[in-house]
Design a protein around this motif. Structure first.
Motif, mmCIF file in Angstrom:
data_model
loop_
_atom_site.group_PDB
_atom_site.id
_atom_site.type_symbol
_atom_site.label_atom_id
_atom_site.label_comp_id
_atom_site.label_asym_id
_atom_site.label_seq_id
_atom_site.Cartn_x
_atom_site.Cartn_y
_atom_site.Cartn_z
ATOM 1 N N VAL A 190 -13.100 24.146 0.516
ATOM 2 C CA VAL A 190 -12.252 24.086 -0.665
ATOM 3 C C VAL A 190 -11.368 22.851 -0.567
ATOM 4 O O VAL A 190 -10.578 22.710 0.375
ATOM 5 N N HIS A 191 -11.521 21.949 -1.539
ATOM 6 C CA HIS A 191 -10.692 20.752 -1.621
ATOM 7 C C HIS A 191 -9.689 20.933 -2.755
ATOM 8 O O HIS A 191 -10.060 21.342 -3.860
ATOM 9 N N SER A 192 -8.417 20.604 -2.501
ATOM 10 C CA SER A 192 -7.402 20.611 -3.541
ATOM 11 C C SER A 192 -7.277 19.212 -4.119
ATOM 12 O O SER A 192 -7.096 18.238 -3.373
ATOM 13 N N CYS A 193 -7.386 19.114 -5.437
ATOM 14 C CA CYS A 193 -7.366 17.808 -6.103
ATOM 15 C C CYS A 193 -6.090 17.660 -6.920
ATOM 16 O O CYS A 193 -5.908 18.327 -7.942
ATOM 17 N N ASP A 194 -5.202 16.792 -6.473
ATOM 18 C CA ASP A 194 -3.978 16.465 -7.215
ATOM 19 C C ASP A 194 -4.330 15.417 -8.274
ATOM 20 O O ASP A 194 -4.142 14.223 -8.067
ATOM 21 N N PHE A 195 -4.798 15.876 -9.412
ATOM 22 C CA PHE A 195 -5.485 14.975 -10.337
ATOM 23 C C PHE A 195 -4.560 13.994 -11.055
ATOM 24 O O PHE A 195 -5.040 13.022 -11.646
ATOM 25 N N LEU A 196 -3.248 14.203 -11.023
ATOM 26 C CA LEU A 196 -2.329 13.251 -11.654
ATOM 27 C C LEU A 196 -1.774 12.228 -10.664
ATOM 28 O O LEU A 196 -1.079 11.301 -11.074
ATOM 29 N N GLU A 197 -2.071 12.421 -9.379
ATOM 30 C CA GLU A 197 -1.586 11.486 -8.372
ATOM 31 C C GLU A 197 -2.311 10.143 -8.508
ATOM 32 O O GLU A 197 -3.523 10.087 -8.729
ATOM 33 N N ASN A 198 -1.579 9.060 -8.319
ATOM 34 C CA ASN A 198 -2.154 7.719 -8.425
ATOM 35 C C ASN A 198 -1.489 6.820 -7.389
ATOM 36 O O ASN A 198 -0.453 6.215 -7.644
ATOM 37 N N TRP A 199 -2.111 6.762 -6.213
ATOM 38 C CA TRP A 199 -1.534 6.028 -5.096
ATOM 39 C C TRP A 199 -2.245 4.688 -4.905
ATOM 40 O O TRP A 199 -3.403 4.535 -5.284
ATOM 41 N N PRO A 200 -1.554 3.707 -4.307
ATOM 42 C CA PRO A 200 -2.223 2.439 -3.988
ATOM 43 C C PRO A 200 -3.427 2.677 -3.069
ATOM 44 O O PRO A 200 -3.394 3.531 -2.191
ATOM 45 N N LEU A 201 -4.478 1.910 -3.276
ATOM 46 C CA LEU A 201 -5.707 2.011 -2.484
ATOM 47 C C LEU A 201 -5.795 0.832 -1.514
ATOM 48 O O LEU A 201 -5.501 -0.309 -1.888
ATOM 49 N N TRP A 202 -6.240 1.140 -0.298
ATOM 50 C CA TRP A 202 -6.351 0.124 0.752
ATOM 51 C C TRP A 202 -7.723 0.210 1.399
ATOM 52 O O TRP A 202 -8.307 1.280 1.510
ATOM 53 N N SER A 203 -8.237 -0.911 1.849
ATOM 54 C CA SER A 203 -9.506 -0.956 2.545
ATOM 55 C C SER A 203 -9.269 -0.748 4.032
ATOM 56 O O SER A 203 -8.555 -1.541 4.680
ATOM 57 N N PRO A 204 -9.862 0.299 4.649
ATOM 58 C CA PRO A 204 -9.712 0.469 6.099
ATOM 59 C C PRO A 204 -10.306 -0.693 6.882
ATOM 60 O O PRO A 204 -9.850 -1.013 7.981
ATOM 61 N N THR B 243 -10.471 -3.977 6.032
ATOM 62 C CA THR B 243 -9.725 -5.239 5.980
ATOM 63 C C THR B 243 -8.211 -5.038 6.050
ATOM 64 O O THR B 243 -7.490 -6.000 6.319
ATOM 65 N N GLY B 244 -7.767 -3.820 5.808
ATOM 66 C CA GLY B 244 -6.326 -3.592 5.766
ATOM 67 C C GLY B 244 -5.673 -4.119 4.514
ATOM 68 O O GLY B 244 -4.448 -4.144 4.408
ATOM 69 N N GLN B 245 -6.506 -4.556 3.543
ATOM 70 C CA GLN B 245 -5.978 -5.140 2.318
ATOM 71 C C GLN B 245 -5.933 -4.121 1.186
ATOM 72 O O GLN B 245 -6.777 -3.220 1.108
ATOM 73 N N ARG B 246 -4.966 -4.270 0.324
ATOM 74 C CA ARG B 246 -4.881 -3.405 -0.851
ATOM 75 C C ARG B 246 -5.997 -3.771 -1.822
ATOM 76 O O ARG B 246 -6.234 -4.950 -2.092
ATOM 77 N N VAL B 247 -6.673 -2.746 -2.374
ATOM 78 C CA VAL B 247 -7.808 -2.995 -3.277
ATOM 79 C C VAL B 247 -7.592 -2.358 -4.649
ATOM 80 O O VAL B 247 -8.464 -2.439 -5.505
#
Length: 265
Positions: A244-258, A260-264
């Protein structure tokens, strides 16, 4: 098999703001997110408190909103609902021979059983003799296969002083039926507006906080709600494995590449 669970929609009047949220908008955003990310789900189950006060207009609004949902759905009543007003506009949502909003969704590997725990006029839930007899028969028909049970009210005390007295009345009656058959793999419910997991009588269960405001975690009964992010659940069933996965569907967080460590994003 992928199943989506949504609970405690509490749809009221259009334009109404409750605890800082527009629940019509929240339902629309939830539907958009399911359509975009989980159109391959076999079913979306709404486990009760579909409306705030059971008004006919609220069910009409719910039907209009669900017309956009790309996944088949089943509706269950909660204590805020009115059974007759729920059944009237949703002719395709099955009921049992006694008029309770109970049904089965069979797949080759499992049987999903949907229970009507509404006790009209009470906050607590009820499974009367007729509803339990229906469940007993359906579990018998599912002998040799896994069965998964969905309802609104928790059939177990959760350690919440405020909410535990408002769960399913005489939960042992339900648990006796489940244990007698021995093929129930999981129980899913709502009602408590929190994400909770555990076992009862050896059967795993989970509650989901749903679309409404969340009750604060307070084990001694101080009644407060917090406008935490709403969520729905993604249930993955594969044989005896349930995730069972809980999905916080309104959440919008910055995305990063593991890598490169860079924000994508």
């Amino acid at each position: 098999m992928k199943i989506i669970q949504v609970t405690d929609v509490h749809l009221g009047r259009r334009g109404e703001i409750r605890f800082g949220a527009d629940l019509h908008e929240r339902l629309d955003r939830c539907i958009d997110h399911i359509n975009a990310h989980h159109g391959d789900a076999a079913l979306c189950v709404f486990t009760g408190d579909l409306t705030e006060s059971g008004e006919a207009q609220s069910y009409a609004d719910l039907k209009s909103g669900l017309a956009r949902l790309s996944v088949p759905y089943r509706l269950l009543p909660g204590n805020h609902d009115r059974r007759a007003n729920l059944v009237a506009p949703f002719a395709g949502n099955p009921t049992d021979e006694n008029g309770f909003v109970q049904s089965v969704f069979d797949t080759p590997e499992a049987s999903l059983l949907f229970l009507d725990s509404l006790a009209e006029g009470r906050v607590t839930g009820e499974l009367c003799d007729r509803r339990l007899a229906w469940l007993d028969a359906r579990l018998g028909e599912a002998a040799g296969r896994r069965a998964y049970v969905f309802l609104h009210h928790p059939p177990v005390e959760l350690g919440l002083e405020l909410l535990d007295p408002l769960g399913l009345e005489q939960p042992h009656r339900l648990l006796d039926v489940l244990m007698r058959h021995g093929n129930v793999g999981y129980v899913f419910f709502g009602h408590v507006h929190r994400d909770i997991a555990g076992t009862v009588a050896g059967i795993p269960f989970s509650a989901q906080r749903g679309l409404h405001a969340r009750f604060m975690l307070d084990l001694v009964g101080d009644e407060k709600v917090e406008q935490a992010p709403p969520a729905y659940s993604i249930i993955l069933i594969d044989g005896a494995r349930v995730v069972v996965h809980s999905c916080d569907f309104l959440e919008n967080w910055p995305l990063w590449s593991p890598a490169t460590g860079q924000r994508v994003g």
